[in-house]
Write an enzyme that holds these catalytic residues in place. Structure first.
Site, short mmCIF file in Angstrom:
data_model
loop_
_atom_site.label_atom_id
_atom_site.label_comp_id
_atom_site.label_asym_id
_atom_site.label_seq_id
_atom_site.Cartn_x
_atom_site.Cartn_y
_atom_site.Cartn_z
N GLU A 76 52.52 133.78 47.79
CA GLU A 76 51.05 133.72 47.81
C GLU A 76 50.60 132.80 46.68
O GLU A 76 51.29 132.71 45.66
CB GLU A 76 50.45 135.12 47.53
CG GLU A 76 50.81 136.15 48.57
CD GLU A 76 50.42 137.57 48.11
OE1 GLU A 76 49.69 137.73 47.12
OE2 GLU A 76 50.89 138.52 48.76
N LYS A 128 48.89 131.80 43.34
CA LYS A 128 48.47 132.56 42.15
C LYS A 128 47.13 132.01 41.72
O LYS A 128 47.02 130.86 41.27
CB LYS A 128 49.50 132.42 41.02
CG LYS A 128 49.17 133.32 39.85
CD LYS A 128 50.28 133.31 38.83
CE LYS A 128 50.03 134.31 37.71
NZ LYS A 128 48.71 134.27 37.13
N ASP A 136 43.74 131.59 39.66
CA ASP A 136 43.40 131.64 38.26
C ASP A 136 42.00 132.21 38.12
O ASP A 136 41.02 131.49 38.19
CB ASP A 136 43.44 130.19 37.76
CG ASP A 136 43.82 130.14 36.32
OD1 ASP A 136 44.17 131.21 35.78
OD2 ASP A 136 43.76 129.05 35.73
N TYR A 194 39.48 137.46 46.36
CA TYR A 194 40.59 137.49 47.32
C TYR A 194 41.42 138.75 47.03
O TYR A 194 41.93 138.91 45.91
CB TYR A 194 41.52 136.27 47.11
CG TYR A 194 41.08 135.00 47.82
CD1 TYR A 194 40.01 134.96 48.70
CD2 TYR A 194 41.81 133.82 47.62
CE1 TYR A 194 39.64 133.79 49.34
CE2 TYR A 194 41.45 132.64 48.26
CZ TYR A 194 40.36 132.62 49.12
OH TYR A 194 40.01 131.47 49.75
N LYS A 253 54.94 129.26 37.79
CA LYS A 253 53.71 128.59 37.34
C LYS A 253 53.91 127.08 37.40
O LYS A 253 54.94 126.57 36.95
CB LYS A 253 53.38 129.02 35.91
CG LYS A 253 53.14 130.52 35.78
CD LYS A 253 51.70 130.88 35.58
CE LYS A 253 51.21 130.48 34.23
NZ LYS A 253 49.84 130.93 33.97
N CYS A 264 47.34 94.75 9.35
CA CYS A 264 48.33 94.92 10.42
C CYS A 264 49.51 95.76 9.92
O CYS A 264 50.09 95.43 8.88
CB CYS A 264 48.80 93.56 10.90
SG CYS A 264 50.15 93.68 12.09
N CYS A 322 52.74 93.25 9.89
CA CYS A 322 52.90 92.08 9.02
C CYS A 322 51.94 92.08 7.84
O CYS A 322 51.99 91.18 7.00
CB CYS A 322 52.76 90.79 9.84
SG CYS A 322 51.09 90.54 10.45
N CYS A 359 45.25 91.59 15.01
CA CYS A 359 46.00 90.94 13.94
C CYS A 359 46.02 89.46 14.32
O CYS A 359 46.54 89.10 15.37
CB CYS A 359 47.41 91.50 13.86
SG CYS A 359 48.47 90.44 12.86
N CYS A 392 53.77 87.52 13.55
CA CYS A 392 53.76 88.98 13.62
C CYS A 392 54.75 89.43 14.71
O CYS A 392 54.57 89.14 15.91
CB CYS A 392 52.35 89.45 13.93
SG CYS A 392 52.21 91.22 14.00
S1 IVH Z 1 50.21 140.53 42.37
C1 IVH Z 1 51.93 143.83 39.41
N1 IVH Z 1 49.30 138.43 43.53
O1 IVH Z 1 48.18 137.17 38.18
C2 IVH Z 1 51.01 142.69 39.40
N2 IVH Z 1 48.73 138.78 41.26
O2 IVH Z 1 50.00 138.02 35.58
C3 IVH Z 1 50.65 142.41 40.78
N3 IVH Z 1 47.27 137.05 40.34
O3 IVH Z 1 46.57 139.61 36.56
C4 IVH Z 1 49.87 141.22 40.84
N4 IVH Z 1 47.09 135.85 42.17
O4 IVH Z 1 45.47 139.07 38.68
C5 IVH Z 1 49.35 139.12 42.39
N5 IVH Z 1 48.54 136.64 44.74
C6 IVH Z 1 48.58 137.32 43.60
C7 IVH Z 1 47.90 136.90 42.45
C8 IVH Z 1 48.00 137.66 41.29
C9 IVH Z 1 46.72 135.96 40.90
C10 IVH Z 1 47.06 137.43 38.93
C11 IVH Z 1 46.81 138.89 38.79
C12 IVH Z 1 47.50 139.27 37.52
C13 IVH Z 1 48.21 138.05 37.10
C14 IVH Z 1 49.63 138.38 36.80
#
Ligand code: IVH
Length: 666
Positions: free
Chosen positions: A114, A116, A118, A223, A312, A406, A409, A424, A430
């Site tokens: 999935e 991740k 932010d 989400y 990451k 410079c 030189c 220069c 130079c």
């Molecule tokens: S699963 C046991 N799935 O990443 C933790 N986390 O350091 C289960 N995060 O604070 C988390 N996308 O908020 C999971 N698809 C995703 C995620 C996700 C972002 C964040 C989550 C958590 C941090 C983990």
């Protein structure tokens, strides 16, 4: 290292991380990139493992996050909200898969990948189908009750019908989409307010602020990624996502079930390339064991589940410490300040240097030695210093000032009026300028002298065998062979490459000269228009200015170049060496009489003189009125002028009859 040094480093790391935690968790400000934060954490963990007796009771390695913020009711999570183990290494993803499979012998193990996201992790509680509470992750054990905020700024189902059980918890990520972020920022820009740094910080800040009116303006998205209930269990993570979707939650639609490491890697690589196209910033990929029963068997540590890992992506922006600013002299003599900082990986490569462009930029950035600087690599390959964190500046550190002389030189630097760069002026002696000019001259797109690299030029310059490009063509075997690292074969090769470069066309030569502002394209245009060095040299300012895409800056640079006695001497040397100082006659056009000069004399049977003139000109030739050395052909008819005929015989200029000319044209 001494024990006291180690204990000091541990204290420094602990203090630093507390500071960053406070900024992040209390104020919603990410003062440090995740990558840099992880590096600090890793270093601290290593030290604590090696010297357990020096571990501090307040170490941030002991807690997942930090205390919840002030102003919100604190709520304990029913089950702790854990963190994820993170890695930047593909190898560790492989090891994760191997480790998990070992713990599940004889079973088929599928993984789900999935994005991740932010943002801010939230837990949303439903009872009897009603949304009753929303809580931030906080320190993992307890977080802020943000129910009111969430209902103001987040679109979440308030009442759910058709759920498999009446009470459940949904966990997921609240974030600000890139579109909303851009819209908010363009409004701020219009109002003259400073811009928000990134959607992530703004999402964190939105859920931290106590000003509810502010919260209302900001639209966040949620989400969902987990579904917990005591009376209902999904079989797989994929089924949980499908269920969340059915219940009316948004989920990250790009998830994928993968059956092996190969598929996981393909997914990771695909989104590394395409993540910019997503409506939300993602900083990595979460890889989870798909089967929830298997997740239970694999288990968890006190901080994070063993059944998941976050890969990451290396950030395209990061913080580092400014260790030094050096000043580089380019081939044109322009002096560029260069920032040297502690190495950081940025978008796939280790970066330790970045240009600071010029004196004005240096002043604008107001840099001090030891500053925490912010480096970005964006879409470009060359990293830039985009900012400095003045709050982290040490009070005793010194400002960086531009130099007056410079660095190579010692010649005092000049600044041409109206320009940003310092130069220069010592172009004849130079060393970095000489070397830069020679490197440019031998570049693949210029004279293409393959074996000439920076090291060879260092040796040639040091031995004073070469100072200008013209000297290259005077090099003798013995002299080159006597240089360190040169054997018979390498000497031969170098000399033969230099000889071969003489066949490079005129436009390459023009580019190779390194005239300021004359790049490859301009060189080609000039070569095609003027056809020879001689004609270009004689061109007036007005003539040059008439050419399309050639502006005043370029024109001035060409005029300066040809007037400079130093350059004139080099040009003479190159001409004597036999470089192509003109385009071959037939190159730029396929017209049969292209650049040929004709004189017509007498009367003709098929055509009038005017018709013949037209024919010649249409075929690319020119018709002159008088005989001279420039004339290539005399077209002679009945009663052609006797003196013209005599001159043609004398200068061996071919005499054509009417039919000969027509054949030539055809
Ligand atoms: S699963 C046991 N799935 O990443 C933790 N986390 O350091 C289960 N995060 O604070 C988390 N996308 O908020 C999971 N698809 C995703 C995620 C996700 C972002 C964040 C989550 C958590 C941090 C983990």
């Amino acid at each position: 290292m001494e024990q006291s040094d180690i204990s000091q480093e541990i204290k420094r790391l602990v203090d630093l991380m507390h500071y960053y935690n406070e900024c992040y968790f209390q104020k919603g400000i990410a003062e440090i990139s995740d990558y840099a934060y992880d590096q600090l954490l890793e270093r601290l963990t290593q030290l604590e493992q090696a010297y357990p007796h020096l571990k501090r009771p307040d170490s941030p390695t002991e807690v997942i996050g930090d205390r919840p913020s002030k102003g919100f009711a604190v709520v304990y999570h029913q089950t702790p909200m854990l963190s994820l183990a993170k890695t930047y290494s593909e190898k560790e993803i492989e090891q994760f898969v191997v480790r998990v499979k070992k713990m599940l012998p004889n079973a088929t193990v599928d993984f789900i990948c999935e994005p991740k996201i932010d943002g801010v992790a939230l837990s949303i509680l439903y009872e009897e189908g009603d949304l009753v509470r929303a809580v931030t992750r906080g320190n993992g054990q307890k977080g802020d009750d943000v129910t009111h905020h969430v209902t103001q700024c987040l679109h979440l189902p308030q009442k759910i019908q058709g759920a498999p059980c009446s009470s459940f918890e949904v966990r997921g990520e609240a974030f600000m989409s890139k579109t909303v972020f851009k819209a908010l920022n363009s409004r701020r820009k219009a109002e003259g307010e400073p811009l928000w740094a990134n959607p992530r910080n703004l999402a964190v800040g939105t859920l931290k602020t106590l000003d509810v009116d502010l919260v209302k303006e900001r639209q966040l998205t949620f989400y969902g990624y987990s579904f917990y209930a005591s009376s209902y269990h999904c079989a797989t993570q994929e089924a949980a996502l499908v269920l969340l979707d059915r219940l009316g939650f948004s989920i990250a639609p790009t998830y994928k079930v993968c059956h092996n490491v190969m598929e996981i890697m393909t997914y990771i690589h695909y989104w590394a390339q395409h993540r910019k196209e997503l409506p939300v910033d993602i900083d990595g990929i979460v890889i989870k064991v798909n089967n929830l029963h298997q997740q239970g068997i694999v288990g968890m540590t006190s901080k994070s589940p063993r059944w998941a890992i976050a890969y990451k992506y290396q950030p395209e922006m990061a913080y580092s410490t400014l260790n030094k600013v050096s000043f580089q002299v380019g081939r044109t003599g322009a002096v560029t300040p260069v920032a040297h900082f502690s190495p950081i990986p940025l978008a796939g490569t280790m970066v330790r240097r970045a240009s600071l462009y010029n004196a004005d930029e240096l002043v604008r950035r107001d840099l001090y030695l030891g500053d925490t600087i912010f480096i970005e690599k964006g879409g470009e390959i060359i990293p830039k210093v985009v900012g400095v964190d003045r709050t982290r500046r040490n009070t005793t550190s010194k400002p960086i000032v531009f130099i007056g002389a410079c660095p190579a030189c010692g010649t005092p630097l000049h600044r041409a009026p109206g320009t940003v760069a310092y130069y220069c002026p010592n172009k004849q002696q130079c060393l970095p300028q000489l070397k830069g000019t020679l490197l440019h001259f031998s570049h693949r797109k210029a004279m293409d002298i393959g074996t000439l690299g920076p090291k060879t030029f260092d040796a040639l310059l040091e031995a004073k065998l070469v100072q200008t490009a013209a000297d290259l063509y005077r090099l003798r075997y013995e002299a080159v062979n006597s240089l360190e690292g040169f054997q018979a074969l390498s000497t031969q090769k170098l000399l033969s490459n230099i000889q071969t470069s003489k066949t490079k066309p005129f436009d390459n030569v023009l580019f190779a000269l390194g005239i300021k502002h004359i790049g490859e394209t301009v060189a080609k245009k000039l070569a095609v228009h003027f056809r020879s060095m001689e004609r270009l040299k004689r061109a007036t300012e007005a003539e040059l200015l008439q050419l399309p895409d050639i502006g005043e800056k370029i024109v001035q640079s060409i005029l300066d170049y040809f007037q400079d006695p130093y350059q004139q001497a080099i040009l003479r040397g190159l001409q004597i060496a036999g470089l192509q100082f003109a385009l071959p006659e037939t190159v730029d056009t396929f017209l049969p009489l292209s650049s040929k000069n004709f004189v017509i004399s007498g009367t003709f049977q098929k055509f009038t003189r005017e018709e013949l003139t037209k024919l010649i000109e249409q075929a690319g030739g020119r018709v002159l009125s008088a005989m001279s050395a420039k004339v290539d052909y005399l077209v002679a008819g009945i009663k052609a002028g006797p003196s013209k005929l005599a001159k043609a015989m004398q200068w061996t200029i071919p005499i054509l009859e009417e039919n000969d000319l027509i054949k030539m044209i055809q």
